[in-house]
Design an enzyme around this catalytic site. Structure first.
Site, PDB file in Angstrom:
ATOM      1  N   CYS A 257       2.511 -36.133  -2.863  1.00  0.00           N
ATOM      2  CA  CYS A 257       2.433 -35.125  -3.924  1.00  0.00           C
ATOM      3  C   CYS A 257       1.082 -34.414  -4.004  1.00  0.00           C
ATOM      4  O   CYS A 257       1.018 -33.192  -3.857  1.00  0.00           O
ATOM      5  CB  CYS A 257       2.742 -35.770  -5.264  1.00  0.00           C
ATOM      6  SG  CYS A 257       4.417 -36.410  -5.339  1.00  0.00           S
TER       7      CYS A 257
HETATM    8  N1  LIG Z   1       7.219 -40.139  -4.328  1.00  0.00           N
HETATM    9  C1  LIG Z   1       6.764 -39.694  -5.475  1.00  0.00           C
HETATM   10  O1  LIG Z   1       5.962 -40.349  -6.114  1.00  0.00           O
HETATM   11  C2  LIG Z   1       7.227 -38.376  -6.049  1.00  0.00           C
HETATM   12  C3  LIG Z   1       6.939 -38.097  -7.388  1.00  0.00           C
HETATM   13  C4  LIG Z   1       7.358 -36.914  -7.945  1.00  0.00           C
HETATM   14  C5  LIG Z   1       8.041 -35.996  -7.151  1.00  0.00           C
HETATM   15  N2  LIG Z   1       8.298 -36.264  -5.838  1.00  0.00           N
HETATM   16  C6  LIG Z   1       9.044 -35.273  -5.074  1.00  0.00           C
HETATM   17  O2  LIG Z   1      10.368 -35.734  -4.919  1.00  0.00           O
HETATM   18  C7  LIG Z   1      10.895 -35.312  -3.639  1.00  0.00           C
HETATM   19  C8  LIG Z   1      11.347 -36.512  -2.845  1.00  0.00           C
HETATM   20  O3  LIG Z   1      10.223 -37.324  -2.573  1.00  0.00           O
HETATM   21  P1  LIG Z   1      10.343 -38.856  -2.173  1.00  0.00           P
HETATM   22  O4  LIG Z   1       8.981 -39.423  -2.369  1.00  0.00           O
HETATM   23  O5  LIG Z   1      11.493 -39.479  -2.845  1.00  0.00           O
HETATM   24  O6  LIG Z   1      10.650 -38.725  -0.614  1.00  0.00           O
HETATM   25  P2  LIG Z   1      11.064 -39.921   0.391  1.00  0.00           P
HETATM   26  O7  LIG Z   1      10.599 -39.510   1.724  1.00  0.00           O
HETATM   27  O8  LIG Z   1      10.660 -41.248  -0.160  1.00  0.00           O
HETATM   28  O9  LIG Z   1      12.642 -39.902   0.346  1.00  0.00           O
HETATM   29  C9  LIG Z   1      13.404 -38.832   0.762  1.00  0.00           C
HETATM   30  C10 LIG Z   1      14.692 -39.360   1.343  1.00  0.00           C
HETATM   31  O10 LIG Z   1      15.486 -38.217   1.607  1.00  0.00           O
HETATM   32  C11 LIG Z   1      16.144 -38.399   2.844  1.00  0.00           C
HETATM   33  N3  LIG Z   1      16.506 -37.077   3.317  1.00  0.00           N
HETATM   34  C12 LIG Z   1      15.733 -36.110   3.853  1.00  0.00           C
HETATM   35  N4  LIG Z   1      16.443 -34.998   4.064  1.00  0.00           N
HETATM   36  C13 LIG Z   1      17.702 -35.279   3.651  1.00  0.00           C
HETATM   37  C14 LIG Z   1      18.901 -34.543   3.613  1.00  0.00           C
HETATM   38  N5  LIG Z   1      18.915 -33.288   4.007  1.00  0.00           N
HETATM   39  N6  LIG Z   1      20.000 -35.141   3.166  1.00  0.00           N
HETATM   40  C15 LIG Z   1      19.974 -36.420   2.739  1.00  0.00           C
HETATM   41  N7  LIG Z   1      18.871 -37.172   2.738  1.00  0.00           N
HETATM   42  C16 LIG Z   1      17.750 -36.596   3.175  1.00  0.00           C
HETATM   43  C17 LIG Z   1      15.161 -39.157   3.697  1.00  0.00           C
HETATM   44  O11 LIG Z   1      15.824 -39.860   4.724  1.00  0.00           O
HETATM   45  C18 LIG Z   1      14.522 -40.095   2.659  1.00  0.00           C
HETATM   46  O12 LIG Z   1      15.187 -41.336   2.591  1.00  0.00           O
HETATM   47  C19 LIG Z   1       9.782 -34.506  -2.997  1.00  0.00           C
HETATM   48  O13 LIG Z   1       9.936 -33.160  -3.314  1.00  0.00           O
HETATM   49  C20 LIG Z   1       8.543 -35.048  -3.677  1.00  0.00           C
HETATM   50  O14 LIG Z   1       7.482 -34.121  -3.661  1.00  0.00           O
HETATM   51  C21 LIG Z   1       7.919 -37.443  -5.279  1.00  0.00           C
END
Ligand SMILES: NC(=O)c1ccc[n+]([C@@H]2O[C@H](COP(=O)([O-])OP(=O)(O)OC[C@H]3O[C@@H](n4cnc5c(N)ncnc54)[C@H](O)[C@@H]3O)[C@@H](O)[C@H]2O)c1
Length: 401
Positions: A257
């Site tokens: 992030c």
């Molecule tokens: N991790 C955090 O602390 C956090 C906090 C707030 C917001 N976010 C936001 O949330 C979103 C997700 O982040 P995250 O940390 O959960 O990511 P992550 O990488 O932990 O998880 C994403 C998952 O999505 C899957 N994926 C990717 N493309 C896909 C698709 N087209 N169809 C199905 N599955 C798919 C991946 O295999 C993975 O398992 C991002 O935009 C991030 O910026 C993350």
């Protein structure tokens, strides 16, 4: 009510766990290994307990899938896929596009689509809605809403239930249904007037952190040059009861992030002809910290690290998590190696990373602490090398920022 959650990572699995108490959840992910593991009841995310996952599976309330067709009967979809940067550091919406394709190709009836992935203002209205429609086999009037995720992995005091959540819909009905959904597992929901306000607020929250961390990192360099202790100075400033918020210096920012979201804000600002100089510079200051730290370590060790056995302690981007995305440790290691140091790293929480395994916490010439997990004892760190440089301010008795 059936809920589909696209992306089963930090955000998507956490939402699945909370929503799974109230709804039937289908967790869709395109990573087969993750899906198999989840269906075996094994959580890969800190804060999502495997026992709870197993109970939801047994009760028939949760299952993971890689098959888009399994989403056909859902009433609501949450998008929680990565929004990284392209190699030339531009917003990369390819995962969002792929999620929209999954929705378009598999959902034949109107549903509510909520985006939780972080992106720039206008993403829901100008990208997600048209992209779902482009991939849909017929014209369907879905409802669209945004509710940016604020989860802080590994944190115990704030979770999905007690962290206030922003939301907005493209229509009043979308907003109402979004409120209905989250109110089942979130105590404090705040509606804003448009999806763009919610999207911009999320980016500004993390930009605020990026800029303040850059400021304190620059300040640490100034106090060192002046021969003043940065931590004592920050504690002194923090006695002011208003108008000040304490940030602490570090090797830089990491995770998915804080190093990324401000770049989304800067990119959209520049597209609209608005300057983002402050945001861009903050990013640079944080990236330059690793070089500054390695410079300090070299200076304290006769100006030459060639052949020195250096142990980097803690490679996760923050304490008590196994997440190494955008970790500052990578830049620190690169700089050390570029100066000829023989570098290994120790991190029991991460264990293996980039084809290397965690090395023992002992026997080094120099140790550089980048991240200190609670499980690592100060005394063991101090005994691991002849010279210990601590970037965290947590290892008493070490040389530090
Ligand atoms: N991790 C955090 O602390 C956090 C906090 C707030 C917001 N976010 C936001 O949330 C979103 C997700 O982040 P995250 O940390 O959960 O990511 P992550 O990488 O932990 O998880 C994403 C998952 O999505 C899957 N994926 C990717 N493309 C896909 C698709 N087209 N169809 C199905 N599955 C798919 C991946 O295999 C993975 O398992 C991002 O935009 C991030 O910026 C993350």
């Amino acid at each position: 009510m059936k809920v589909g959650i696209i992306g089963q990572g930090y955000v998507g699995l956490t939402i699945s766990a909370f929503a799974g108490d109230k709804f039937d959840v289908i967790g869709f992910d395109n990573n087969k290994r993750v899906v198999e593991q989840l269906n075996d009841g094994i959580s890969h995310i800190e804060g999502v307990d495997s026992t709870n996952l197993q109970n939801s599976i047994k009760a028939g309330r949760y299952r993971a899938t890689t098959r888009g067709e399994d989403l056909a009967e859902v009433d609501l979809i949450v998008i929680a896929v990565p929004t990284p940067l392209t190699p030339n550091r531009q917003p990369d919406l390819s995962h969002i596009e792929s999620a929209c394709k999954t929705i378009g190709e598999n959902i034949a009836n109107p549903i509510l689509v909520i985006n939780e992935s972080t992106s720039f203002p206008g993403t829901l209205r100008n990208y997600i809605k048209p992209t779902v429609e482009r991939y849909s086999l017929k014209t369907i009037e879905h409802l669209y809403a945004i509710s940016p995720e604020r989860v802080d992995p590994g944190r115990r005091d704030f979770n999905q239930k007690n962290t206030p959540r922003l939301y907005a819909g493209l229509t009043k009905e979308a907003a109402r249904k979004t409120q209905e959904f989250y109110s089942k597992f979130c105590d404090n929901l705040i509606e804003v007037s448009s999806p763009e306000v919610a999207e911009a607020a999320k980016l500004f929250e993390n930009t605020f952190r990026q800029v303040n961390i850059a400021l304190v990192n620059e300040f640490a360099q100034i106090t060192h040059a002046l021969g003043i202790n940065v931590y004592e100075t920050l504690d002194a400033a923090n006695t002011k009861p208003y108008g000040f918020m304490k940030f602490t210096p570090s090797a830089g920012v990491g995770g998915h992030c804080i190093p990324v979201d401000p770049t989304y804000l800067a990119a959209v600002a520049e597209d609209h002809g608005a300057p983002a100089t402050f945001i861009r510079r903050a990013n640079e200051v944080n990236l330059e910290m690793s070089e500054y730290i390695v410079g300090r370590v070299a200076e304290d060790n006769g100006g030459n690290l060639k052949g020195k056995n250096v142990l980097v302690v803690g490679v996760a981007y923050k304490p008590n998590v196994a997440d190494v995305r955008e970790t500052a440790a990578e830049l620190v290691i690169d700089h050390l190696r570029s100066l000829g140091a023989v570098v290994s790293w120790h991190d029991d929480v991460v264990s293996s990373w980039k084809g290397e395994s965690s090395a023992p916490l002992s026997g080094a010439d120099i140790a550089v602490v980048v991240t200190k997990h609670d499980s690592v004892d100060d005394k063991r760190i101090l005994a691991s090398a002849h010279y210990v440089f601590d970037t965290t301010g947590k290892v008493k008795g070490a040389t530090g920022l």
